[in-house]
Structure formats: C-alpha cells, structure tokens
Design a protein around this motif. Structure first.
Motif, PDB file in Angstrom:
ATOM      1  N   LEU A   1     -33.157  56.643   6.188  1.00 26.17           N
ATOM      2  CA  LEU A   1     -34.283  57.558   6.044  1.00 26.17           C
ATOM      3  C   LEU A   1     -35.244  57.069   4.968  1.00 26.17           C
ATOM      4  O   LEU A   1     -36.467  57.155   5.144  1.00 26.17           O
ATOM      5  CB  LEU A   1     -33.789  58.971   5.742  1.00 26.17           C
ATOM      6  CG  LEU A   1     -34.862  60.046   5.647  1.00 26.17           C
ATOM      7  CD1 LEU A   1     -35.674  60.140   6.934  1.00 26.17           C
ATOM      8  CD2 LEU A   1     -34.243  61.396   5.312  1.00 26.17           C
TER       9      LEU A   1
ATOM     10  N   VAL B   1     -39.257  56.632   5.417  1.00 28.16           N
ATOM     11  CA  VAL B   1     -40.203  57.330   4.538  1.00 28.16           C
ATOM     12  C   VAL B   1     -41.191  56.329   3.945  1.00 28.16           C
ATOM     13  O   VAL B   1     -42.404  56.579   3.910  1.00 28.16           O
ATOM     14  CB  VAL B   1     -39.466  58.112   3.427  1.00 28.16           C
ATOM     15  CG1 VAL B   1     -40.424  58.586   2.350  1.00 28.16           C
ATOM     16  CG2 VAL B   1     -38.698  59.292   4.025  1.00 28.16           C
TER      17      VAL B   1
ATOM     18  N   LEU C   1     -39.294  61.153  14.278  1.00 28.26           N
ATOM     19  CA  LEU C   1     -39.111  61.551  12.885  1.00 28.26           C
ATOM     20  C   LEU C   1     -40.482  61.858  12.314  1.00 28.26           C
ATOM     21  O   LEU C   1     -41.357  60.987  12.270  1.00 28.26           O
ATOM     22  CB  LEU C   1     -38.452  60.425  12.081  1.00 28.26           C
ATOM     23  CG  LEU C   1     -38.242  60.715  10.603  1.00 28.26           C
ATOM     24  CD1 LEU C   1     -37.145  61.761  10.404  1.00 28.26           C
ATOM     25  CD2 LEU C   1     -37.919  59.437   9.848  1.00 28.26           C
ATOM     26  N   SER C   2     -40.662  63.101  11.879  1.00 28.19           N
ATOM     27  CA  SER C   2     -41.953  63.521  11.331  1.00 28.19           C
ATOM     28  C   SER C   2     -41.800  63.922   9.868  1.00 28.19           C
ATOM     29  O   SER C   2     -40.686  64.120   9.377  1.00 28.19           O
ATOM     30  CB  SER C   2     -42.508  64.706  12.124  1.00 28.19           C
ATOM     31  OG  SER C   2     -41.723  65.861  11.873  1.00 28.19           O
ATOM     32  N   GLU C   3     -42.928  64.040   9.203  1.00 25.06           N
ATOM     33  CA  GLU C   3     -42.925  64.506   7.816  1.00 25.06           C
ATOM     34  C   GLU C   3     -42.218  65.858   7.718  1.00 25.06           C
ATOM     35  O   GLU C   3     -41.493  66.113   6.759  1.00 25.06           O
ATOM     36  CB  GLU C   3     -44.361  64.649   7.315  1.00 25.06           C
ATOM     37  CG  GLU C   3     -45.112  63.351   7.231  1.00 25.06           C
ATOM     38  CD  GLU C   3     -46.607  63.547   7.096  1.00 25.06           C
ATOM     39  OE1 GLU C   3     -47.217  62.779   6.330  1.00 25.06           O
ATOM     40  OE2 GLU C   3     -47.161  64.443   7.767  1.00 25.06           O
TER      41      GLU C   3
ATOM     42  N   ASP D   1     -39.728  66.970   9.538  1.00 30.51           N
ATOM     43  CA  ASP D   1     -38.276  66.750   9.574  1.00 30.51           C
ATOM     44  C   ASP D   1     -37.767  66.343   8.197  1.00 30.51           C
ATOM     45  O   ASP D   1     -36.714  66.814   7.737  1.00 30.51           O
ATOM     46  CB  ASP D   1     -37.916  65.638  10.565  1.00 30.51           C
ATOM     47  CG  ASP D   1     -38.230  65.983  12.004  1.00 30.51           C
ATOM     48  OD1 ASP D   1     -38.020  67.146  12.406  1.00 30.51           O
ATOM     49  OD2 ASP D   1     -38.694  65.078  12.735  1.00 30.51           O
ATOM     50  N   ILE D   2     -38.505  65.454   7.544  1.00 36.61           N
ATOM     51  CA  ILE D   2     -38.095  64.929   6.242  1.00 36.61           C
ATOM     52  C   ILE D   2     -38.106  66.025   5.183  1.00 36.61           C
ATOM     53  O   ILE D   2     -37.136  66.177   4.427  1.00 36.61           O
ATOM     54  CB  ILE D   2     -38.998  63.742   5.831  1.00 36.61           C
ATOM     55  CG1 ILE D   2     -38.809  62.591   6.821  1.00 36.61           C
ATOM     56  CG2 ILE D   2     -38.721  63.308   4.397  1.00 36.61           C
ATOM     57  CD1 ILE D   2     -39.904  61.541   6.774  1.00 36.61           C
TER      58      ILE D   2
ATOM     59  N   LEU E   1     -34.754  67.367   3.242  1.00 32.43           N
ATOM     60  CA  LEU E   1     -34.714  67.218   1.783  1.00 32.43           C
ATOM     61  C   LEU E   1     -34.482  68.574   1.120  1.00 32.43           C
ATOM     62  O   LEU E   1     -33.721  68.682   0.155  1.00 32.43           O
ATOM     63  CB  LEU E   1     -36.004  66.587   1.255  1.00 32.43           C
ATOM     64  CG  LEU E   1     -36.117  65.075   1.390  1.00 32.43           C
ATOM     65  CD1 LEU E   1     -37.537  64.615   1.054  1.00 32.43           C
ATOM     66  CD2 LEU E   1     -35.094  64.354   0.535  1.00 32.43           C
TER      67      LEU E   1
ATOM     68  N   LEU F   1     -31.552  60.597   1.842  1.00 31.40           N
ATOM     69  CA  LEU F   1     -32.349  59.380   2.015  1.00 31.40           C
ATOM     70  C   LEU F   1     -31.496  58.163   2.365  1.00 31.40           C
ATOM     71  O   LEU F   1     -32.005  57.190   2.909  1.00 31.40           O
ATOM     72  CB  LEU F   1     -33.188  59.104   0.766  1.00 31.40           C
ATOM     73  CG  LEU F   1     -34.289  60.129   0.490  1.00 31.40           C
ATOM     74  CD1 LEU F   1     -34.894  59.909  -0.899  1.00 31.40           C
ATOM     75  CD2 LEU F   1     -35.360  60.087   1.566  1.00 31.40           C
TER      76      LEU F   1
ATOM     77  N   VAL G   1     -31.857  57.696  10.205  1.00 30.37           N
ATOM     78  CA  VAL G   1     -32.847  58.629  10.741  1.00 30.37           C
ATOM     79  C   VAL G   1     -32.280  59.436  11.909  1.00 30.37           C
ATOM     80  O   VAL G   1     -32.716  60.558  12.155  1.00 30.37           O
ATOM     81  CB  VAL G   1     -34.161  57.926  11.168  1.00 30.37           C
ATOM     82  CG1 VAL G   1     -34.853  57.331   9.982  1.00 30.37           C
ATOM     83  CG2 VAL G   1     -33.933  56.912  12.244  1.00 30.37           C
TER      84      VAL G   1
ATOM     85  N   VAL H   1     -31.456  62.945  11.148  1.00 24.95           N
ATOM     86  CA  VAL H   1     -32.544  63.811  10.689  1.00 24.95           C
ATOM     87  C   VAL H   1     -33.596  64.064  11.772  1.00 24.95           C
ATOM     88  O   VAL H   1     -34.235  65.108  11.803  1.00 24.95           O
ATOM     89  CB  VAL H   1     -33.222  63.158   9.452  1.00 24.95           C
ATOM     90  CG1 VAL H   1     -34.401  63.969   8.979  1.00 24.95           C
ATOM     91  CG2 VAL H   1     -32.210  62.946   8.342  1.00 24.95           C
TER      92      VAL H   1
END
Length: 142
Positions: free
Chosen positions: A23, A27, A50-52, A54-55, A59, A67, A71, A74
């Motif tokens: 991840l 990022v 994977l999108s912002e 999702d991150i 988190l 991290l 991926v 996530v």
C-alpha cells in the motif's frame, strides 16, 4: 457525447499496480502522479481499484501499519466499469448514484482507459464554452 470522445482528448493511458504491491508504494505512486485512483490488475485482468477514499478509510480503521499490507487487502473489489460507447450523461449518473469518482473503460474484457469525474466535468465545461461561443457567433450574424 460518449466516453470515447473523452478518452480521445485525454488519452488512453492506464496506471495500474499488481495486487501484491505494498500500500505504501501505491500511495507514493498516487502522490507522484497526482492521481486519485489506480487500477489493481493481474495478468491484464482488473482485480480491483484503489482510491484515495479506500486509503483514508483503512488508515482510519487500522492505522499506519496497514501501509505494509498489499493493496489487495485494501482495494475495492467490486469495480463498476463502462464502455467507450456509453454516454457522458449515463456515466455521470452512474458515478453520482454509486458515489465513486473513477470508472475503468472496458472493451471486450480489455481496459482501454480510466475516466475520472474531473475528466467528465472538464469535458462538460468545454462543451458549454463551445455552445456559448456558437451562440455568440450566431447572434453576431443575426
């Protein structure tokens, strides 16, 4: 207007990562390329996105230790896609109802592009500007 017109103006480039990519590396890639999502692909097949969003979600749930995870742990697995022949109005509705901002474009099972809501808005603004210019020209000649 169709998705094909947007792709023809913005390009068909696709940014992707493998499901086992850490991840943290994904990022970094999002930040370096100033993009909001990346396709997760394996052997040319879409496994997820994977999108912002999702991150940020993961988190908030599990902290920075996530991290170091792949991926695939996530990403959003249920990926909604469109075709080049779909209308801009249709994909706008799809994105609004589905509450997502990135839409892979598939043709015969192959990814041929990725459309973001920013691409759609940019296209619509350009369309409105062209219409205004055409109306001004018409008024001048009337």
């Amino acid at each position: 207007m169709t998705v094909r017109a947007i792709l023809d103006s913005k390009g068909h480039q696709i940014v992707s990562v493998e499901p086992d990519t850490k991840l943290a590396a994904a990022v970094r890639m999002l930040g370096e390329r100033k993009i909001g999502a990346v396709l997760v692909m394996s052997q040319g097949r879409v496994e997820g996105i994977l999108s912002e969003r999702d991150i940020v979600r993961v988190l908030g749930e599990r902290g920075a230790r996530v991290l170091d995870e792949p991926v695939s742990a996530v990403m959003t697995r249920r990926v909604v896609s469109c075709r080049q022949s779909d209308t801009v109005a249709g994909i706008m509705e799809m994105m609004t109802l589905g509450k997502f901002r990135h839409l892979p474009v598939l043709e015969e099972g192959m990814v041929v592009g990725l459309i973001s809501i920013g691409d759609v808005v940019k296209w619509r603004v350009r369309e409105f500007e062209n219409e205004q210019e055409a109306l001004r020209d018409y008024i001048k000649t009337a």
